[in-house]
Design an enzyme around this catalytic site. Structure first.
Site, PDB file in Angstrom:
ATOM      1  N   LYS A 219       0.672  -1.334   0.046  1.00 16.15           N
ATOM      2  CA  LYS A 219      -0.183  -0.064  -0.140  1.00 16.15           C
ATOM      3  C   LYS A 219       1.083   1.170   0.076  1.00 16.15           C
ATOM      4  O   LYS A 219       1.603   1.223   1.034  1.00 16.15           O
ATOM      5  CB  LYS A 219      -0.939   0.002   1.250  1.00 16.15           C
ATOM      6  CG  LYS A 219      -1.507   1.335   1.439  1.00 16.15           C
ATOM      7  CD  LYS A 219      -2.587   1.218   2.713  1.00 16.15           C
ATOM      8  CE  LYS A 219      -3.097   2.763   3.037  1.00 16.15           C
ATOM      9  NZ  LYS A 219      -4.228   2.690   4.216  1.00 16.15           N
TER      10      LYS A 219
ATOM     11  N   GLU B 137      -9.423   3.636   2.055  1.00 18.78           N
ATOM     12  CA  GLU B 137      -8.936   3.866   0.713  1.00 18.78           C
ATOM     13  C   GLU B 137      -7.993   2.832   0.375  1.00 18.78           C
ATOM     14  O   GLU B 137      -7.900   2.199  -0.677  1.00 18.78           O
ATOM     15  CB  GLU B 137      -8.398   5.096   0.356  1.00 18.78           C
ATOM     16  CG  GLU B 137      -6.942   5.476   0.989  1.00 18.78           C
ATOM     17  CD  GLU B 137      -6.950   5.068   2.261  1.00 18.78           C
ATOM     18  OE1 GLU B 137      -7.737   5.549   3.390  1.00 18.78           O
ATOM     19  OE2 GLU B 137      -5.572   4.890   2.533  1.00 18.78           O
TER      20      GLU B 137
ATOM     21  N   ASP C  35       1.684   6.656   4.949  1.00 19.51           N
ATOM     22  CA  ASP C  35       0.668   5.819   4.926  1.00 19.51           C
ATOM     23  C   ASP C  35       1.150   4.738   3.533  1.00 19.51           C
ATOM     24  O   ASP C  35       0.217   4.049   3.246  1.00 19.51           O
ATOM     25  CB  ASP C  35      -0.614   6.492   4.707  1.00 19.51           C
ATOM     26  CG  ASP C  35      -1.800   5.620   4.711  1.00 19.51           C
ATOM     27  OD1 ASP C  35      -1.537   4.416   5.425  1.00 19.51           O
ATOM     28  OD2 ASP C  35      -2.793   5.548   4.224  1.00 19.51           O
TER      29      ASP C  35
ATOM     30  N   ARG D 250      -7.625  -0.500   1.066  1.00 17.51           N
ATOM     31  CA  ARG D 250      -8.019  -1.563   0.630  1.00 17.51           C
ATOM     32  C   ARG D 250      -8.287  -1.665  -0.839  1.00 17.51           C
ATOM     33  O   ARG D 250      -8.558  -2.647  -1.747  1.00 17.51           O
ATOM     34  CB  ARG D 250      -9.194  -2.204   1.616  1.00 17.51           C
ATOM     35  CG  ARG D 250     -10.524  -1.492   1.516  1.00 17.51           C
ATOM     36  CD  ARG D 250     -11.223  -1.732   2.781  1.00 17.51           C
ATOM     37  NE  ARG D 250     -10.712  -1.165   3.876  1.00 17.51           N
ATOM     38  CZ  ARG D 250     -11.417  -1.210   5.091  1.00 17.51           C
ATOM     39  NH1 ARG D 250     -12.371  -2.040   5.353  1.00 17.51           N
ATOM     40  NH2 ARG D 250     -10.809  -0.548   6.248  1.00 17.51           N
TER      41      ARG D 250
ATOM     42  N   ASP E  56      -2.606  10.220   3.097  1.00 19.66           N
ATOM     43  CA  ASP E  56      -4.156   9.809   3.254  1.00 19.66           C
ATOM     44  C   ASP E  56      -4.798  10.837   3.994  1.00 19.66           C
ATOM     45  O   ASP E  56      -4.668  10.709   5.452  1.00 19.66           O
ATOM     46  CB  ASP E  56      -3.882   8.384   3.928  1.00 19.66           C
ATOM     47  CG  ASP E  56      -5.387   7.899   4.206  1.00 19.66           C
ATOM     48  OD1 ASP E  56      -6.467   8.636   3.688  1.00 19.66           O
ATOM     49  OD2 ASP E  56      -5.534   6.974   5.030  1.00 19.66           O
TER      50      ASP E  56
ATOM     51  N   ASP F 223     -12.279   7.238   3.582  1.00 25.27           N
ATOM     52  CA  ASP F 223     -10.836   7.014   4.419  1.00 25.27           C
ATOM     53  C   ASP F 223     -10.441   5.520   4.421  1.00 25.27           C
ATOM     54  O   ASP F 223      -9.595   4.996   4.680  1.00 25.27           O
ATOM     55  CB  ASP F 223     -11.188   7.656   5.759  1.00 25.27           C
ATOM     56  CG  ASP F 223      -9.909   7.807   6.294  1.00 25.27           C
ATOM     57  OD1 ASP F 223      -8.676   7.615   5.876  1.00 25.27           O
ATOM     58  OD2 ASP F 223      -9.764   8.009   7.722  1.00 25.27           O
TER      59      ASP F 223
ATOM     60  N   LYS G 270     -10.279  13.155   7.451  1.00 20.33           N
ATOM     61  CA  LYS G 270      -9.642  12.729   8.907  1.00 20.33           C
ATOM     62  C   LYS G 270      -9.673  13.962   9.781  1.00 20.33           C
ATOM     63  O   LYS G 270      -9.315  15.252   9.170  1.00 20.33           O
ATOM     64  CB  LYS G 270      -8.195  12.274   8.819  1.00 20.33           C
ATOM     65  CG  LYS G 270      -8.082  10.622   8.267  1.00 20.33           C
ATOM     66  CD  LYS G 270      -6.794  10.330   8.441  1.00 20.33           C
ATOM     67  CE  LYS G 270      -6.552   9.002   7.870  1.00 20.33           C
ATOM     68  NZ  LYS G 270      -7.183   7.910   8.466  1.00 20.33           N
TER      69      LYS G 270
END
Ligand code: BES
Ligand code: MG
Ligand code: ZN
Length: 496
Positions: free
Chosen positions: A266, A350, A289, A352, A271, A348, A278
């Protein structure tokens, strides 16, 4: 920093400092230290006899040599109990001891481990090298000149008395150096802010790794991904003005073999949460991230350097998750490359979405076994804290392999359950899946979401949300990025 072997008598070593590792419970002077102690006029013997130094793990006592030695200082370093002493203990104390020696102005330091029998000589060389390089690591490139800590460790001498030990230590140093260097590559990426480490900069760094080790590299641009139907990945990237990159790296270590290990990372270079923004506090941490991607690229560097006899492909999805007029929104329904549809309930969640298209692509390219690595869920921190990586799998044999590899690296991992009941939580009313499974078991539902895309392949998901970066320095893990998983993934590949 140079790392070399030294076999001279301890009292004759020319260096700034001499680290002497001693186990807990040693009540009298080890005979190998007798000559050194004589030159030091009995000081060491007295310190050990009086129990002023007990040898507890990480304990450090500094002795000035007052001109009796070439070295200014001797550091007695506690190794802990001999029966509890493991390779990772050696990495930890080496990191701590050398950091302290540097703090005390020693830039050329010899390290001698006394009385350790349960670690092979080669592995001692490897662990001290790993512990040294990883423990002395710092990320200070943004301190302007006069604020930078100018003192740097110049040279480390690994001491061993054994006849014929030299060759084994030299071998260990070479492995340790490569593993540490690759881990540092990953750490640098995670520590780097998102205005510098964009998906494009990740591409550049990946190309550097591939070039250095003669590995094939391919970058897919937005248009290529559109053709492949990667709507999930591309939707996450839509809100940002910075274009996404899909980085593919291939390593061939054995042409006879059909197995290809697929490492998927990933790579969210930032993010923000997207439209499901967030909260502000702590959002800066989301520059990290892309920790999974960094781990995968770091592992590829180690693989490229040490050349194990296995085939590996790495697939890294790099983009930003940002809110904007172009961003994807809660309620959207997306089609994955594999064809399954996903209802978005929270932008959020995201990671996956990026990962499932990367997993499908890795399988399309021939991966027969998979490991994905991601800073996937905050829930992982709630469940396991900051020292343990969460694992989810569909194949226990494959999991055992990773557990063994992680143990070799001295990394904690723990399997979470993947019972079918959890899969109910990510079924959508109007699409095949939804991208969040509700309040409970967030790490498991996120993992199982990925599991829907691995087909029949043995697969392990590593959630490194808790382990990718540290708030406080610990052992050979200085504050900030840890590079977790780089060495473990290398060992996993090497074991095959
Ligand atoms: N990148 C985060 C997970 C994360 C949180 C990593 C803290 C490291 C530290 C991920 O994309 C995320 O935002 N996950 C959400 C999922 C939720 C919306 C289902 C989370 O954990 O809150
Ligand atoms: Mg998120
Ligand atoms: Zn994320």
């Amino acid at each position: 920093m140079k790392i070399n072997v030294i076999q001279e008598n301890l009292q004759n070593i020319v260096a700034d400092g001499l680290i002497i590792g001693i186990h807990q419970g040693v009540k009298s002077l080890p005979s190998i230290l007798e000559m050194l102690d004589e030159v030091m006029k009995g000081t060491i013997k007295e310190i050990i006899r009086s129990q002023e130094f007990k040898g507890k793990e990480g304990e450090l006592l500094t002795i000035r040599s007052y001109g009796n030695l070439s070295a200014n200082k001797i550091f007695l370093l506690g190794l802990g109990k001999e029966e509890e002493f493991q390779e990772d203990t050696l990495r930890r104390v080496a990191g701590e001891g050398l950091r302290e020696a540097l703090k005390q102005h020693c830039e050329r330091v010899a390290v001698a481990v006394i009385g350790t029998k349960n670690i092979s000589v080669k592995n001692q060389g490897q662990c001290i090298s790993e512990g040294a390089m990883l423990g002395l690591y710092k990320f200070d490139r943004y301190k302007t000149e006069n604020q930078q800590v100018t003192r740097e460790m110049q040279e480390i001498f690994i001491w061993h008395e054994g006849q014929g030990a030299r060759e084994a230590i030299v071998e260990g140093i070479a492995v340790g150096k490569s593993l540490a260097k690759a881990t540092i590559t990953a750490r640098d990426m995670v520590n780097e802010p998102s205005n510098v480490l964009t998906p494009y900069e990740m591409e550049i760094r990946a190309r550097r790794i591939a070039e250095e080790h003669g590995m094939e590299i391919n970058i897919l641009e937005k248009e290529d991904m559109e053709k492949l139907g990667m709507d999930c990945f591309l939707s996450v990237a839509k809100g940002s003005d910075i274009p996404p990159k899909l980085i593919v790296m291939k390593y061939r270590g054995d042409d006879q073999q059909e197995e290809v290990i697929g490492l998927v990372g990933k790579g969210l270079t930032f993010d923000s949460g997207g439209i499901s923004l967030k909260p502000g506090a702590g959002m800066d941490l989301m520059k990290g991230d892309m920790g999974g991607a960094a781990t995968v690229l770091g592992a590829m560097e180690a693989i490229g350097a040490l050349k194990p006899k296995t085939n590996v492909i790495a697939v890294v999805g790099a983009c930003e998750n940002m809110p904007s007029g172009k961003a994807y929104k809660p309620g959207d329904i997306l089609k994955s490359m594999k064809g399954k549809t996903v209802e978005i309930l929270n932008t959020d969640a995201e990671g996956r979405l990026v990962l499932i298209d990367c997993i499908s692509y890795a399988i399309k390219l021939g991966a027969t076994k998979l490991v994905d690595v991601a800073t996937l869920t905050g829930a992982c921190l709630v469940a396991l804290g900051t020292t343990t990586t969460a694992l989810i799998t569909n194949n226990d044999d494959w999991l055992e392999e990773l557990k063994k590899a992680s143990a070799k690296a001295g990394e904690r991992v723990w399997q979470l359950p993947a019972f079918p009941e959890y899969k109910e939580l990510i079924k959508s009313e109007i699409a095949d899946l939804k991208n969040v499974g509700g309040r409970y078991a967030g790490t498991i539902t996120a993992g199982l979401f990925l599991g829907e895309f691995v087909e029949d392949k043995p697969w392990i998901h590593m959630d490194i949300a808790g382990t990718s970066a540290n708030e406080k320095t610990r052992g050979y893990l200085p504050r900030g990025a840890t590079g977790v998983g780089v060495r473990a993934l290398y060992h996993l590949v090497e074991q095959q």
